[in-house]
Design a protein around this motif. Structure first.
Motif, PDB file in Angstrom:
ATOM      1  N   CYS A 163       0.870  -1.183   0.000  1.00  0.00           N
ATOM      2  CA  CYS A 163       0.000   0.000   0.000  1.00  0.00           C
ATOM      3  C   CYS A 163       0.904   1.228   0.000  1.00  0.00           C
ATOM      4  O   CYS A 163       0.780   2.093  -0.854  1.00  0.00           O
ATOM      5  CB  CYS A 163      -0.904  -0.024   1.239  1.00  0.00           C
ATOM      6  N   ARG A 194       3.233  -1.498  -7.638  1.00  0.00           N
ATOM      7  CA  ARG A 194       2.417  -0.426  -7.096  1.00  0.00           C
ATOM      8  C   ARG A 194       2.986   0.005  -5.740  1.00  0.00           C
ATOM      9  O   ARG A 194       3.727  -0.732  -5.086  1.00  0.00           O
ATOM     10  CB  ARG A 194       0.943  -0.835  -6.935  1.00  0.00           C
ATOM     11  N   LYS A 233      -0.004   9.321   0.606  1.00  0.00           N
ATOM     12  CA  LYS A 233      -1.105   8.457   1.016  1.00  0.00           C
ATOM     13  C   LYS A 233      -2.305   9.258   1.507  1.00  0.00           C
ATOM     14  O   LYS A 233      -2.184  10.046   2.445  1.00  0.00           O
ATOM     15  CB  LYS A 233      -0.653   7.524   2.158  1.00  0.00           C
ATOM     16  N   PRO A 234      -3.467   9.013   0.904  1.00  0.00           N
ATOM     17  CA  PRO A 234      -4.688   9.629   1.431  1.00  0.00           C
ATOM     18  C   PRO A 234      -5.151   8.795   2.625  1.00  0.00           C
ATOM     19  O   PRO A 234      -5.542   7.652   2.466  1.00  0.00           O
ATOM     20  CB  PRO A 234      -5.664   9.497   0.256  1.00  0.00           C
ATOM     21  N   GLU A 292       0.208   6.832  -6.680  1.00  0.00           N
ATOM     22  CA  GLU A 292      -0.897   7.802  -6.621  1.00  0.00           C
ATOM     23  C   GLU A 292      -0.414   9.246  -6.569  1.00  0.00           C
ATOM     24  O   GLU A 292       0.470   9.596  -5.792  1.00  0.00           O
ATOM     25  CB  GLU A 292      -1.783   7.506  -5.393  1.00  0.00           C
ATOM     26  N   GLN A 306      -1.532   7.172 -10.686  1.00  0.00           N
ATOM     27  CA  GLN A 306      -2.798   6.636 -10.187  1.00  0.00           C
ATOM     28  C   GLN A 306      -3.616   7.775  -9.584  1.00  0.00           C
ATOM     29  O   GLN A 306      -3.107   8.553  -8.787  1.00  0.00           O
ATOM     30  CB  GLN A 306      -2.513   5.577  -9.111  1.00  0.00           C
ATOM     31  N   GLY A 343      -6.556   8.333  -7.138  1.00  0.00           N
ATOM     32  CA  GLY A 343      -7.216   7.545  -6.099  1.00  0.00           C
ATOM     33  C   GLY A 343      -8.716   7.808  -6.035  1.00  0.00           C
ATOM     34  O   GLY A 343      -9.226   8.780  -6.607  1.00  0.00           O
ATOM     35  N   ARG A 399     -10.499   8.919  -3.800  1.00  0.00           N
ATOM     36  CA  ARG A 399     -10.925  10.196  -3.200  1.00  0.00           C
ATOM     37  C   ARG A 399     -10.735  11.366  -4.152  1.00  0.00           C
ATOM     38  O   ARG A 399     -11.124  12.493  -3.856  1.00  0.00           O
ATOM     39  CB  ARG A 399     -10.166  10.430  -1.889  1.00  0.00           C
ATOM     40  N   LYS A 444      -9.178   5.549 -10.554  1.00  0.00           N
ATOM     41  CA  LYS A 444      -9.995   4.645  -9.748  1.00  0.00           C
ATOM     42  C   LYS A 444     -11.417   5.170  -9.637  1.00  0.00           C
ATOM     43  O   LYS A 444     -11.648   6.390  -9.671  1.00  0.00           O
ATOM     44  CB  LYS A 444      -9.375   4.502  -8.358  1.00  0.00           C
ATOM     45  N   ARG A 489     -12.508  -0.490  -7.810  1.00  0.00           N
ATOM     46  CA  ARG A 489     -11.855  -0.748  -6.512  1.00  0.00           C
ATOM     47  C   ARG A 489     -12.867  -0.891  -5.380  1.00  0.00           C
ATOM     48  O   ARG A 489     -12.533  -0.761  -4.217  1.00  0.00           O
ATOM     49  CB  ARG A 489     -10.825   0.344  -6.191  1.00  0.00           C
ATOM     50  N   HIS A 498      -8.583  -3.244  -2.214  1.00  0.00           N
ATOM     51  CA  HIS A 498      -9.493  -2.244  -1.660  1.00  0.00           C
ATOM     52  C   HIS A 498     -10.934  -2.671  -1.907  1.00  0.00           C
ATOM     53  O   HIS A 498     -11.837  -2.275  -1.173  1.00  0.00           O
ATOM     54  CB  HIS A 498      -9.208  -0.860  -2.254  1.00  0.00           C
ATOM     55  N   GLU A 531      -2.399  -5.423  -3.253  1.00  0.00           N
ATOM     56  CA  GLU A 531      -1.404  -5.049  -2.247  1.00  0.00           C
ATOM     57  C   GLU A 531      -0.730  -6.283  -1.657  1.00  0.00           C
ATOM     58  O   GLU A 531      -1.405  -7.255  -1.295  1.00  0.00           O
ATOM     59  CB  GLU A 531      -2.072  -4.222  -1.148  1.00  0.00           C
ATOM     60  N   ASP A 565      -2.979  -0.410   5.434  1.00  0.00           N
ATOM     61  CA  ASP A 565      -3.805  -1.454   4.802  1.00  0.00           C
ATOM     62  C   ASP A 565      -3.291  -2.874   5.025  1.00  0.00           C
ATOM     63  O   ASP A 565      -3.441  -3.751   4.161  1.00  0.00           O
ATOM     64  CB  ASP A 565      -3.960  -1.177   3.294  1.00  0.00           C
TER      65      ASP A 565
HETATM   66  C1  PEP Z   1      -4.347   2.709  -2.674  1.00  0.00           C
HETATM   67  O1  PEP Z   1      -4.275   2.247  -3.818  1.00  0.00           O
HETATM   68  O2  PEP Z   1      -3.547   2.434  -1.759  1.00  0.00           O
HETATM   69  C2  PEP Z   1      -5.515   3.566  -2.349  1.00  0.00           C
HETATM   70  C3  PEP Z   1      -5.444   4.515  -1.414  1.00  0.00           C
HETATM   71  O3  PEP Z   1      -6.584   3.250  -3.078  1.00  0.00           O
HETATM   72  P1  PEP Z   1      -8.036   3.937  -3.190  1.00  0.00           P
HETATM   73  O4  PEP Z   1      -7.825   5.277  -3.778  1.00  0.00           O
HETATM   74  O5  PEP Z   1      -8.770   2.993  -4.100  1.00  0.00           O
HETATM   75  O6  PEP Z   1      -8.634   3.959  -1.816  1.00  0.00           O
END
Ligand code: PEP
Ligand code: MN
Length: 336
Positions: A102, A126, A131-132, A164, A182, A184, A186, A207, A237, A272, A298, A309
């Motif tokens: 992750c 990946r 990180k969100p 991401e 990527q 994400g 969000r 995503k 996802r 996810h 992941e 994660d």
């Molecule tokens: C991720 O790929 O780790 C992730 C944060 O994915 P998502 O945007 O689908 O929650």
């Protein structure tokens, strides 16, 4: 309506086409991508498109009844194939596998992951460096410095990177160190980010939004394409539903539906999508059978120690088994 303009079109020819379309009550939007030059004409009036089609400067013309246009399959018969170089191709009928943690954590973790990928014939890694996280106090990634370290190790090993991007200012900083940006869940409807990703000549994977519809995902892709980037793929996802037995509800329907609606490659993220380690494999296999062009999941040498994660992260053994099964299943699918 999508009008594909010929490469040698003159500005006078273009003006004549735009004015002709305007006269029919259509508004035209010019789109220039790394592969083509288009006019996306929006309007309602019925007319004989053959009359327009004979105008000089037009290579081809298509009526597209969908509200999203460029990502629709209604005008593009062939599927989009994304070539990342060094024989890494997505959407050509093979099953792309993208795996990794992750979050990118440190050099040792990057090295052990790369070794695992190489041993299993996986070419795309990946990992998040931005990180969100639901909580602001959780680990939020190593940032560009971590990405640079990862890139130097991955490049040596012939491994491509998907990571991401969370905001516009990160695009330039990340650009030279990723193979796929990527977007994400969000950020699926962060239209400024999508617009800017349309300006780079790098692959983008969008995503599906946490509570986003399939149509909204297609519109998000339309943003990137219409801003100039055709190297695009979509990712299911999982979505938020009333079901609490899993983190998200992986929408298997989305795979065949997207394959029908768009020419873009469709990737599945079972990690996810279900959010529980034991179920990642069956969901991944189901997505492959449903027609996904790729699986992203992941994995970590020691999932219980992963910075994020961990509950949905496979260990190396589980990852090897999944890769074997995916490859076998894909072979079988191509035979029957
Ligand atoms: C991720 O790929 O780790 C992730 C944060 O994915 P998502 O945007 O689908 O929650
Ligand atoms: Mn994650």
């Amino acid at each position: 309506m999508i009008i594909q303009l010929s490469k040698a079109i003159t500005s006078m020819e273009k003006e004549a086409i735009v004015s002709q379309i305007g006269g029919l009550g259509y508004k035209s939007n010019e789109v220039k991508t790394q592969y083509g030059n288009y006019l996306v004409a929006i309007g309602k009036k019925e007319f004989d498109i053959r009359k327009l089609g004979i105008m000089p400067g037009i290579a081809d013309i298509h009526r597209v009844s969908d509200d999203y246009k460029l990502v629709s399959r209604k005008w593009k018969v062939s599927r989009t194939i994304i070539d990342l170089g060094d024989d890494v191709v997505i959407g050509d009928g093979s099953l792309a596998i993208m795996a990794g943690p992750c979050s990118i954590e440190n050099e040792k973790q990057i090295e052990s992951t790369i070794n695992h990928l190489k041993a299993n014939g996986v070419r795309i890694m990946r990992g998040g460096v931005f990180k969100p996280r639901s909580s602001p106090y959780a680990f939020r990634g190593l940032g560009v410095e971590g990405l640079k370290l990862w890139y130097s190790l991955a490049k040596k090993a012939g491994i491509k990177i998907i990571s991401e991007v969370m905001q516009v200012s990160q695009i330039a900083a990340m650009h030279d160190y990723v193979d796929i940006f990527q977007v994400g869940a969000r950020n699926t409807q962060n239209f400024n980010l999508l617009d800017e990703l349309g300006k780079v000549d790098k692959a983008v994977m969008i995503k599906r939004g946490i509570s986003g519809t399939i149509e909204e995902l297609l519109y998000s892709a339309e943003y990137v394409f219409s801003a100039g980037n055709e190297k695009l793929m979509l990712c299911e996802r999982g979505i938020r539903t009333y079901e609490r037995a899993s983190r998200n509800t992986f929408d298997i329907n989305a795979i065949p539906i997207l394959k029908e609606k768009t020419h873009l490659p469709v990737i599945a993220d079972p990690s996810h999508g279900v959010g529980i380690r034991e179920y990642v494999e069956p969901v991944a296999l189901a997505a492959a059978v449903a027609g996904a062009d790729g699986i992203i999941y992941e994995m970590h040498e020691k999932p219980e120690e992963a910075f994020s994660d961990s509950q949905q992260t496979l260990d190396f053994m589980e990852s090897s088994i999944l890769i074997k099964k995916l490859k076998l299943l894909h072979q079988l699918d191509s035979v029957i």
